[in-house]
Scaffold this active site. Structure first.
Site, short mmCIF file in Angstrom:
data_model
loop_
_atom_site.label_atom_id
_atom_site.label_comp_id
_atom_site.label_asym_id
_atom_site.label_seq_id
_atom_site.Cartn_x
_atom_site.Cartn_y
_atom_site.Cartn_z
N GLU A 1 -3.64 8.13 -5.65
CA GLU A 1 -3.68 7.56 -7.00
C GLU A 1 -4.86 8.16 -7.75
O GLU A 1 -5.94 8.33 -7.17
CB GLU A 1 -3.79 6.03 -6.93
CG GLU A 1 -2.60 5.38 -6.25
CD GLU A 1 -2.69 3.86 -6.20
OE1 GLU A 1 -3.67 3.30 -6.75
OE2 GLU A 1 -1.80 3.23 -5.62
N HIS B 1 -0.27 0.92 -10.38
CA HIS B 1 -1.07 -0.03 -9.59
C HIS B 1 -1.60 -1.16 -10.48
O HIS B 1 -2.81 -1.41 -10.55
CB HIS B 1 -2.21 0.68 -8.89
CG HIS B 1 -2.70 -0.05 -7.67
ND1 HIS B 1 -3.25 0.59 -6.57
CD2 HIS B 1 -2.71 -1.37 -7.37
CE1 HIS B 1 -3.58 -0.31 -5.65
NE2 HIS B 1 -3.27 -1.50 -6.11
N ARG C 1 0.85 -1.19 0.00
CA ARG C 1 0.00 0.00 0.00
C ARG C 1 0.88 1.24 0.00
O ARG C 1 1.91 1.29 0.68
CB ARG C 1 -0.92 0.00 1.22
CG ARG C 1 -2.12 -0.92 1.07
CD ARG C 1 -3.07 -0.40 0.01
NE ARG C 1 -4.24 -1.23 -0.19
CZ ARG C 1 -4.34 -2.18 -1.12
NH1 ARG C 1 -3.32 -2.43 -1.91
NH2 ARG C 1 -5.46 -2.87 -1.26
#
Length: 319
Positions: free
Chosen positions: A253, A272, A224
């Site tokens: 993000e 990601h 994370r």
């Protein structure tokens, strides 16, 4: 008896739930309409797992769904005190992302060791420069996070000949405890974060930690984003405290165009995507349908998250 109401917090494309037709009422909702619909829902499917809407909408009056499933491994975007204290069962998508993420990490390790970024840059500049690369076999890695993702990374790196130390919250038969992390990181060639975000792990990779690492070492984060103090990492890379890093997750993000991470020396930025292989959305939908059928039949659900811990408690390493 009315059909159960399945509320789906989704983005485009929505999940494929065809097998449930005629057995459940499906209502799609975005973040702005979630709070009004929660009291009516029996089940909530968080298809838009990047949304903070559940955490914001959950507190309030009225009943809440008996079961919440998120189409992701992490649950940190869902949990709020009211959800943690409730009787609602929370499940995640454990079982779908482990191998793809492990392959992605192995690819990064190989790319760094064989200097593929340098090769591509020299090719772009039409420069012929012979170099020596580093061996992968015999190098040392520390994998932080002893859940399924961390264990999958460990197995794949060991197959490449890497000596791997797996670090979890507490020491167990095949796993080091958090108290061993500093000692192990100080002699590692690779430090790989695959841990969940909890109050204990937030901001754990900071100036102090990067100062422990060898100048030749690399840091990789597929856990994370908020576990890394991003400004400290940029500073460590600029000062050459470590040789490089790769981030697939970020505190915010998508990563903004003005972020200093884009230009940090020796840093690979990816959006990601480490767990997302072709067909992953279909597999997520199929997993949820199978879990719903168990729930409707009164059978125990798999992948139940310990809401107080923020993840599914793990077991010892398989091998």
């Amino acid at each position: 008896m009315p059909e159960p109401l399945l509320l789906v917090l989704d983005t485009d494309p929505p999940p494929r739930l065809g097998r449930l037709a005629g057995r459940v009422r499906v209502r799609h909702v975005d973040g702005t309409g979630l709070a009004a619909q929660l009291p009516r829902a029996d089940v909530l499917l968080v298809w838009d797992f990047a949304s903070d809407a559940v955490r914001k909408a959950w507190p309030g009056d009225g009943p809440r769904p008996a079961w919440v499933h998120t189409a992701s491994a992490g649950v940190d975007r869902l949990l709020c005190p009211e959800l943690v204290e409730s009787d609602t069962v929370v499940t995640n998508a454990r079982g779908l992302f482990e191998r793809p993420i492990a392959e992605y990490v192995a690819g990064l390790v190989l790319a760094f060791a064989k200097d593929l970024p340098g090769t591509l840059e020299l090719q772009h500049r039409r420069r012929w420069r012979h170099r020596e690369s580093a061996p992968v076999a015999g190098s040392r890695a520390v994998v932080v996070g002893a859940g399924p993702v961390g264990r999958a990374i460990t197995r794949l790196l060991m197959a490449l000949g890497v000596e791997v130390a797996l670090v979890g919250r507490t020491a167990r038969r095949t796993i080091h405890g958090a108290e061993d992390l500093d000692r192990l990181a100080a002699r590692a060639d690779w430090v790989i974060c695959a841990a969940p975000l909890t109050p204990r792990t937030r901001g754990m990779f900071d100036t102090r930690f990067f100062g422990l690492m060898q100048p030749s070492a690399r840091f990789i984060n597929v856990g994370r984003g908020a576990m890394v103090v991003e400004g400290d990492l940029v500073d460590a890379l600029r000062k050459r405290w470590i040789a490089g890093a790769a981030l697939d997750v970020f505190e915010r993000e998508p990563l903004g165009p003005r972020s200093p991470l884009w230009d940090a020396p020796g840093l690979i930025v990816s959006p990601h995507m480490s767990g997302d292989t072709a067909g992953w959305r279909d597999r997520l939908g199929e997993q949820f349908v199978a879990m719903y059928e168990r729930w409707a039949a009164g059978a125990p659900l798999p992948n139940v998250v310990d809401k107080r811990l923020g993840y599914i408690p793990g077991t010892d390493l398989d091998e």
